[in-house]
Write a protein that holds these residues in place. Structure first.
Motif, PDB file in Angstrom:
ATOM      1  N   GLU A 102       0.851  -1.191   0.000  1.00  0.00           N
ATOM      2  CA  GLU A 102       0.000   0.000   0.000  1.00  0.00           C
ATOM      3  C   GLU A 102       0.885   1.239   0.000  1.00  0.00           C
ATOM      4  O   GLU A 102       1.815   1.345   0.807  1.00  0.00           O
ATOM      5  N   LEU A 103       0.593   2.177  -0.881  1.00  0.00           N
ATOM      6  CA  LEU A 103       1.417   3.373  -1.022  1.00  0.00           C
ATOM      7  C   LEU A 103       0.578   4.625  -0.787  1.00  0.00           C
ATOM      8  O   LEU A 103      -0.483   4.794  -1.391  1.00  0.00           O
ATOM      9  N   ALA A 112       6.234   9.151  -7.260  1.00  0.00           N
ATOM     10  CA  ALA A 112       7.283   8.838  -8.229  1.00  0.00           C
ATOM     11  C   ALA A 112       8.495   8.228  -7.531  1.00  0.00           C
ATOM     12  O   ALA A 112       9.108   7.278  -8.029  1.00  0.00           O
ATOM     13  N   ARG A 113       8.811   8.764  -6.371  1.00  0.00           N
ATOM     14  CA  ARG A 113       9.940   8.244  -5.599  1.00  0.00           C
ATOM     15  C   ARG A 113       9.689   6.810  -5.149  1.00  0.00           C
ATOM     16  O   ARG A 113      10.562   5.945  -5.247  1.00  0.00           O
ATOM     17  N   MET A 114       8.483   6.546  -4.670  1.00  0.00           N
ATOM     18  CA  MET A 114       8.149   5.200  -4.205  1.00  0.00           C
ATOM     19  C   MET A 114       8.077   4.211  -5.365  1.00  0.00           C
ATOM     20  O   MET A 114       8.571   3.091  -5.283  1.00  0.00           O
ATOM     21  N   ALA A 141      -4.779  17.478  -9.086  1.00  0.00           N
ATOM     22  CA  ALA A 141      -3.387  17.396  -8.643  1.00  0.00           C
ATOM     23  C   ALA A 141      -3.106  16.077  -7.922  1.00  0.00           C
ATOM     24  O   ALA A 141      -2.013  15.509  -8.050  1.00  0.00           O
ATOM     25  N   VAL A 142      -4.085  15.581  -7.170  1.00  0.00           N
ATOM     26  CA  VAL A 142      -3.932  14.282  -6.503  1.00  0.00           C
ATOM     27  C   VAL A 142      -3.772  13.176  -7.552  1.00  0.00           C
ATOM     28  O   VAL A 142      -2.910  12.301  -7.439  1.00  0.00           O
ATOM     29  N   ALA A 143      -4.608  13.216  -8.583  1.00  0.00           N
ATOM     30  CA  ALA A 143      -4.528  12.213  -9.653  1.00  0.00           C
ATOM     31  C   ALA A 143      -3.184  12.279 -10.371  1.00  0.00           C
ATOM     32  O   ALA A 143      -2.579  11.240 -10.673  1.00  0.00           O
ATOM     33  N   ALA A 144      -2.717  13.484 -10.650  1.00  0.00           N
ATOM     34  CA  ALA A 144      -1.429  13.646 -11.331  1.00  0.00           C
ATOM     35  C   ALA A 144      -0.302  13.051 -10.500  1.00  0.00           C
ATOM     36  O   ALA A 144       0.653  12.477 -11.047  1.00  0.00           O
ATOM     37  N   GLU A 145      -0.402  13.163  -9.180  1.00  0.00           N
ATOM     38  CA  GLU A 145       0.613  12.587  -8.296  1.00  0.00           C
ATOM     39  C   GLU A 145       0.536  11.059  -8.281  1.00  0.00           C
ATOM     40  O   GLU A 145       1.540  10.372  -8.443  1.00  0.00           O
ATOM     41  N   LYS A 146      -0.653  10.530  -8.111  1.00  0.00           N
ATOM     42  CA  LYS A 146      -0.797   9.084  -7.938  1.00  0.00           C
ATOM     43  C   LYS A 146      -0.614   8.302  -9.236  1.00  0.00           C
ATOM     44  O   LYS A 146      -0.273   7.118  -9.205  1.00  0.00           O
ATOM     45  N   GLN A 147      -0.822   8.936 -10.373  1.00  0.00           N
ATOM     46  CA  GLN A 147      -0.693   8.196 -11.621  1.00  0.00           C
ATOM     47  C   GLN A 147       0.757   7.795 -11.899  1.00  0.00           C
ATOM     48  O   GLN A 147       1.023   6.982 -12.786  1.00  0.00           O
ATOM     49  N   ALA A 148       1.711   8.332 -11.138  1.00  0.00           N
ATOM     50  CA  ALA A 148       3.112   7.919 -11.278  1.00  0.00           C
ATOM     51  C   ALA A 148       3.262   6.424 -11.046  1.00  0.00           C
ATOM     52  O   ALA A 148       4.160   5.790 -11.614  1.00  0.00           O
ATOM     53  N   LEU A 149       2.379   5.839 -10.239  1.00  0.00           N
ATOM     54  CA  LEU A 149       2.436   4.397 -10.010  1.00  0.00           C
ATOM     55  C   LEU A 149       2.090   3.644 -11.292  1.00  0.00           C
ATOM     56  O   LEU A 149       2.748   2.656 -11.644  1.00  0.00           O
TER      57      LEU A 149
END
Length: 455
Positions: A102-103, A112-114, A141-149
């Protein structure tokens, strides 16, 4: 070293903020990350990363529970930070069948780091909401961050996406990996239908997909858990787990104690305990759960609310009005209790109560509890509102307003002991842990490595 004066340590660069210790900490951090990457490369496990604004912990716990029926599972849940991910990966067994991770994120760049260290084989996205508003400012902005996974997936990976969420559905265009979807929409490959929960009736639902249908009966108490169940079932089916095994494992999964857990007091009330976190967007789901419950009397105890836009009075006023529509009594507790905007008529009649301390609420509930009532206890973990439920049939003696412990009282286990004694007990526990680690280190140092069998 201990005898050196603070000034001498400062001159030598040995104080905590000095360059020597700072460089050592930096090197230690790099070493830990390198070890995590090495373990990730060497493992044979199918690595699954799960994220979203809500439902990720239950999805991860349920998926791990399902997969444990067909192989060994290494998991990370609840403590979903970068440092905990590094720690878990560093101890990832080479022969584990699955790694369920879970991230979570709190600032831009976290995911992105994780993801760069985790390098998941499968990425699961639950939903996007306006969380950590001060850091991100909105859902986009939340979606843009989480889509890195999802973007971190190799072409041979797999994205499992909630098609009901427009921002998550759009992530299918952000990866070269194949994507499958789940949701209530007809567009979903794994479609959740026939969803029903009204306590004491637990959540039941049916998953339809091109390969068949799977009727599921769970121990969960609210309809909104369909999302976690659908995501976990979809992932398990994609991994080739037999549908019959999935049904059996889902039926034995118990709700997490502080995430809509059911606490029943013998001869007393039933508590719905939801004290892990309280983002504003989740309040309606919790109130709907209580509204659907079959009970002679219903009560809401609400603590701190998080992740809302605008002024506190607006958020707490909205929460009060929503709670009032589905229950007989509302109790606000904590530093924002005065922000409810409750009518004077409700205050005079006892329909609304404003209390400052958790202990005061617990005493009130214990004095007025009814055997036919259901009490929803909802709040962020900083107030440890689960003590209200514990006090219904335990002699709770820890009533520190804000103790600073990041886990629940159940995980702490010291709620029957006055808070003043906790520091001494924790120090003794740390000393014991240090001694155990030292003994283990000495054992490894003086025990020869086993010889490889000759071929």
């Amino acid at each position: 070293m201990e005898q050196l004066s603070a000034r001498a340590k400062r001159l030598l660069g040995l104080d905590r903020a000095g360059p020597l210790r700072s460089n050592l900490r930096r090197l230690k951090g790099k070493y830990r990350i390198a070890m995590a990457r090495l373990r990730r490369r060497r493992t044979k496990a199918t690595v699954i990363g799960i994220t979203g604004s809500s439902a990720k912990t239950t999805t991860a716990e349920l998926l791990a529970h399902i997969l444990e029926g067909s192989g060994s599972v290494h998991k990370l849940t609840v403590s979903n930070t970068f440092n905990r991910l590094i720690e878990k990966l560093s101890h990832l067994p080479r022969n584990s069948a699955y790694a369920v991770m879970e991230l979570g994120v709190t600032a831009k760049g976290d995911m992105a780091r994780m993801a760069s260290v985790l390098k998941p084989d499968i990425a699961i996205m639950t939903l996007i909401a306006d969380e950590h508003h001060s850091a991100f400012g909105g859902r986009a902005a939340v979606a843009a961050e989480k889509q890195a996974l999802v973007e971190s997936l190799a072409p041979g990976g797999l994205a499992i996406l909630n098609v009901d969420d427009d921002l998550i559905a759009a992530m299918a265009l952000k990866t070269a990996a194949p994507c499958v979807t789940f949701g209530r929409s007809e567009r979903a490959r794994y479609r959740a239908c026939d969803i029903h929960a009204a306590y004491p009736e637990r959540l039941s639902m049916t998953i339809y997909w091109p390969g068949g249908a799977l009727a599921l009966r769970t121990r969960l108490i609210a309809e909104h858990f369909w999302l976690a169940v659908a995501a976990a079932a979809a992932a398990a089916l994609e991994l080739g787990v037999d549908a019959r095994i999935i049904g059996e494992r889902v039926s034995t999964f118990e709700p997490m104690p502080t995430r809509c857990g059911v606490w029943q007091v013998r001869g007393g009330p039933t508590f719905f305990v939801d004290t892990a976190k309280t983002p504003f967007h989740s309040l309606g789901l919790a109130f709907d759960m209580l509204g659907r419950a079959d009970a002679g009397y219903k009560r809401v105890v609400l603590g701190h609310i998080a992740d809302y836009a605008g002024k506190p009075a607006k958020a707490y006023g909205s929460a009060y009005r929503a709670a009032r529509a589905i229950c007989d009594q509302i109790v606000f507790v904590g530093e924002h209790a005065h922000r409810s905007g409750a009518a004077q008529e409700d205050r005079d009649s006892g329909r609304f109560l404003e209390m400052r301390s958790v202990r005061q609420v617990a005493e009130h509930v214990r004095a007025t509890q009814r055997p036919d009532e259901v009490i929803l206890v909802k709040g962020s973990r900083n107030l440890h509102l689960e003590r209200i439920a514990l006090a219904a049939d335990h002699d709770v003696r820890c009533w520190e307003p804000v103790c600073g412990y990041p886990r629940s009282c159940l995980e702490c286990g010291k709620y029957l002991i006055p808070f003043e004694q906790h520091r001494e007990m924790r120090a003794a526990e740390k000393d014991e842990l240090r001694a155990a680690r030292k003994r283990a280190s000495l054992w490894r140092r003086f025990t020869p490595f086993p010889r490889r069998p000759s071929t």
